[in-house]
Design an enzyme around this catalytic site. Structure first.
Site, PDB file in Angstrom:
ATOM      1  N   ARG A  56       0.884  -0.997   0.070  1.00  0.00           N
ATOM      2  CA  ARG A  56      -0.082   0.071  -0.091  1.00  0.00           C
ATOM      3  C   ARG A  56       0.875   1.014   0.140  1.00  0.00           C
ATOM      4  O   ARG A  56       2.020   1.034   0.643  1.00  0.00           O
ATOM      5  CB  ARG A  56      -1.036  -0.063   1.366  1.00  0.00           C
ATOM      6  CG  ARG A  56      -0.387   0.150   2.675  1.00  0.00           C
ATOM      7  CD  ARG A  56      -0.311   1.438   3.198  1.00  0.00           C
ATOM      8  NE  ARG A  56       0.226   1.460   4.528  1.00  0.00           N
ATOM      9  CZ  ARG A  56       1.381   2.106   4.593  1.00  0.00           C
ATOM     10  NH1 ARG A  56       2.035   2.658   3.495  1.00  0.00           N
ATOM     11  NH2 ARG A  56       2.094   2.305   5.742  1.00  0.00           N
ATOM     12  N   GLU A 152       8.355   0.331   4.797  1.00  0.00           N
ATOM     13  CA  GLU A 152       8.182  -0.324   5.968  1.00  0.00           C
ATOM     14  C   GLU A 152       7.505  -1.852   5.675  1.00  0.00           C
ATOM     15  O   GLU A 152       6.659  -2.065   4.929  1.00  0.00           O
ATOM     16  CB  GLU A 152       7.151   0.157   7.099  1.00  0.00           C
ATOM     17  CG  GLU A 152       6.939  -0.463   8.097  1.00  0.00           C
ATOM     18  CD  GLU A 152       5.695   0.041   8.800  1.00  0.00           C
ATOM     19  OE1 GLU A 152       5.873   0.525  10.080  1.00  0.00           O
ATOM     20  OE2 GLU A 152       4.788   0.270   8.342  1.00  0.00           O
TER      21      GLU A 152
END
Length: 250
Positions: A56, A152
């Protein structure tokens, strides 16, 4: 809108697009690496350690909101240095040991730089959350320059992922004001999920041990399956291996 304003708007839009593209390309690089590692593991060990991945990108609006909270300047360099989770990749694994295998493989990639590791499996959060977080820097080659982009990575089991998804939905429903009793039940559910993970891993090892000792194991060792194509290892090659001779890489 004047022609100069239109031109300025186009430049700003292009700059934002290029900035977001860097993070998109960084995610693509990581997803390709994960796909290769998963297929390699499948071919060598006959099972997939990675169930699925999900990536995302934060929206420009979310990026700005977080930048305001941090008190950073509204510049691309400020955004890049202050916000490290613009791009996120979640990897769902079959077993806890697979999580650490994926993590080790990421650390062994010479072009990746591991900036931070947070192990919420060995040290769960107070609410019961478990996952392994990596902050990695990925090289991205643009048409005119090379960029190093932070991504991340969250690596967790199916049970951990299910728990995290449920916890997120509950907090959203209660607008973060979750009743204490429900919080306690969530923590108990996290402990149950952890116990299930450990039990399933133990069962997996037992099944693998049984499989290795079966009569079919010897025949399977003589076959290769690559890209849905099955190959039989030639007897001459098997004899060389049996004699302990080493094949040249040439």
């Amino acid at each position: 809108m004047s022609p100069d304003q239109v031109e300025q708007f186009k430049r700003i839009k292009n700059d934002i697009t290029r900035f977001m593209m860097m993070y998109k390309f960084a995610l693509s690089e990581l997803e390709t690496k994960i796909e290769i590692l998963n297929e390699e593991f499948h071919l060598l060990h006959d099972y997939n350690p990675i169930e699925h991945t999900k990536s995302r990108l934060k929206s420009p609006e979310s990026i700005l909101k977080k930048l305001y909270r941090k008190g950073g300047d509204i510049t691309f360099s400020s955004i890049k240095s202050n916000i490290k989770d613009i791009a996120g990749l979640r990897i769902t694994c079959s077993f806890i040991s697979d999580i650490y295998w994926v993590s080790d493989m990421m650390k062994n990639q010479s072009d990746l730089r591991i900036l931070e590791v947070k192990d919420y499996i060995k040290n769960p959060k107070p609410n019961g959350y478990q996952s392994l977080h990596l902050l990695v820097e990925v090289p991205v080659f643009m048409s005119d320059r090379q960029e190093h982009v932070c991504v991340e990575i969250q690596i967790r089991t199916i049970a951990m992922d299910f728990w995290a998804s449920l916890e997120h939905k509950i907090f959203y429903k209660y607008n973060k004001s979750v009743p204490p009793q429900l919080l306690e039940e969530l923590k108990e559910a996290a402990e149950s999920a952890s116990a299930l993970d450990h039990k399933m891993e133990r069962l997996h090892h037992e099944v693998e041990a049984i499989k290795a000792g079966s009569d079919d194991a010897g025949e399977e060792m003589k076959r290769l399956i690559i890209d849905n194509q099955q190959f039989t290892i030639p007897a001459a090659l098997l004899e060389l291996i049996g004699d302990g001779q080493i094949l040249d890489n040439d």
